[in-house]
Design a protein around this motif. Structure first.
Motif, PDB file in Angstrom:
ATOM      1  N   THR A  81       2.273   4.245 -13.089  1.00  0.00           N
ATOM      2  CA  THR A  81       3.339   4.620 -13.705  1.00  0.00           C
ATOM      3  C   THR A  81       4.500   4.121 -12.999  1.00  0.00           C
ATOM      4  OG1 THR A  81       3.309   6.741 -13.010  1.00  0.00           O
ATOM      5  CG2 THR A  81       1.928   6.269 -14.886  1.00  0.00           C
ATOM      6  N   LEU A  82       5.370   4.388 -13.772  1.00  0.00           N
ATOM      7  CA  LEU A  82       6.904   4.182 -13.266  1.00  0.00           C
ATOM      8  C   LEU A  82       7.121   5.359 -12.240  1.00  0.00           C
ATOM      9  CD1 LEU A  82       9.503   2.582 -13.203  1.00  0.00           C
ATOM     10  CD2 LEU A  82      10.631   4.335 -14.840  1.00  0.00           C
ATOM     11  N   SER A  83       6.608   6.178 -12.265  1.00  0.00           N
ATOM     12  CA  SER A  83       6.831   7.492 -11.529  1.00  0.00           C
ATOM     13  C   SER A  83       6.024   7.287 -10.046  1.00  0.00           C
ATOM     14  CB  SER A  83       6.337   8.935 -12.126  1.00  0.00           C
ATOM     15  OG  SER A  83       7.297   9.269 -12.943  1.00  0.00           O
ATOM     16  N   ASP A  84       4.583   6.626 -10.376  1.00  0.00           N
ATOM     17  CA  ASP A  84       3.910   6.276  -9.224  1.00  0.00           C
ATOM     18  C   ASP A  84       4.785   5.174  -8.389  1.00  0.00           C
ATOM     19  OD1 ASP A  84       1.711   7.694 -10.244  1.00  0.00           O
ATOM     20  OD2 ASP A  84       0.899   5.886 -11.344  1.00  0.00           O
ATOM     21  N   VAL A  85       5.439   4.375  -8.960  1.00  0.00           N
ATOM     22  CA  VAL A  85       6.145   3.339  -8.244  1.00  0.00           C
ATOM     23  C   VAL A  85       7.341   4.113  -7.364  1.00  0.00           C
ATOM     24  CG1 VAL A  85       7.635   1.288  -8.340  1.00  0.00           C
ATOM     25  CG2 VAL A  85       5.558   1.455  -9.622  1.00  0.00           C
ATOM     26  N   VAL A  86       7.922   4.684  -7.979  1.00  0.00           N
ATOM     27  CA  VAL A  86       9.101   5.247  -7.437  1.00  0.00           C
ATOM     28  C   VAL A  86       8.611   6.568  -6.404  1.00  0.00           C
ATOM     29  CG1 VAL A  86      10.932   7.172  -7.567  1.00  0.00           C
ATOM     30  CG2 VAL A  86      10.571   5.200  -9.177  1.00  0.00           C
TER      31      VAL A  86
END
Length: 168
Positions: A103-108
């Motif tokens: 997810t985008l949160s995983d990347v950040v």
């Protein structure tokens, strides 16, 4: 008196799948908005010179390394300002083997502590926080929005002097 944490608005859309293919505009701010990532010099309009600090160079390297950590992720456009970064992250269709797409949160969530750890190692300090706790995102829904965000990122350094919080 309300608890400050309970009053915070959840920054992500609850019903949106942030692992699906798409373009995302992400803004990540430094802790206490300290100007530690770069310096903006005066350039001829509309350009402004942006010089990365040592911390900013580490942050840039970690940002550009995200596609190596997450197959299917592309860093499409970015700028590293003194107190924040803007980046367009593209989540493509690849998954890492049997692992689900990040997810985008995983990347950040990988980017922030890794860049913090390397900055702290480089400065031989422990426990320093580089980033604020969360991040801001926009789902880029069409070509017009994409072009507007691209232009915003391009022009961000030139508009730094106009920022009433940072204008000196």
């Amino acid at each position: 008196m309300k608890n400050e944490l309970s009053a915070r608005k959840h920054p992500r859309l609850k019903s949106y799948d942030y692992s699906q293919n798409g373009y995302y505009h992400v803004t990540i701010c430094t802790q206490s908005k300290l100007p530690i990532l770069s310096q903006v010099g005066r350039g001829l309009a509309p350009a402004a010179e942006l010089t990365l600090t040592t911390i900013g160079k580490i942050v840039e390297n970690q940002l550009l390394d995200l596609p190596n950590r997450f197959p299917g992720i592309t860093i499409d456009k970015y700028v590293i300002m003194p107190t924040h970064i803007h980046v367009i992250i593209v989540i493509g269709c690849s998954a890492a083997g049997a692992s689900p797409r990040p997810t985008l949160s995983d990347v950040v969530r990988v980017f922030k502590p890794m860049s913090t750890r390397l900055c702290n190692q480089d400065d031989n300090v422990t426990g320093r926080q580089i980033w604020q706790a969360s991040f801001y995102d926009e789902i880029i829904r069409d070509e017009r929005m994409y072009q507007n965000i691209w232009k915003y990122i391009d022009e961000n350094p030139a508009k730094w002097a106009e920022d009433c919080y940072y204008a000196r």
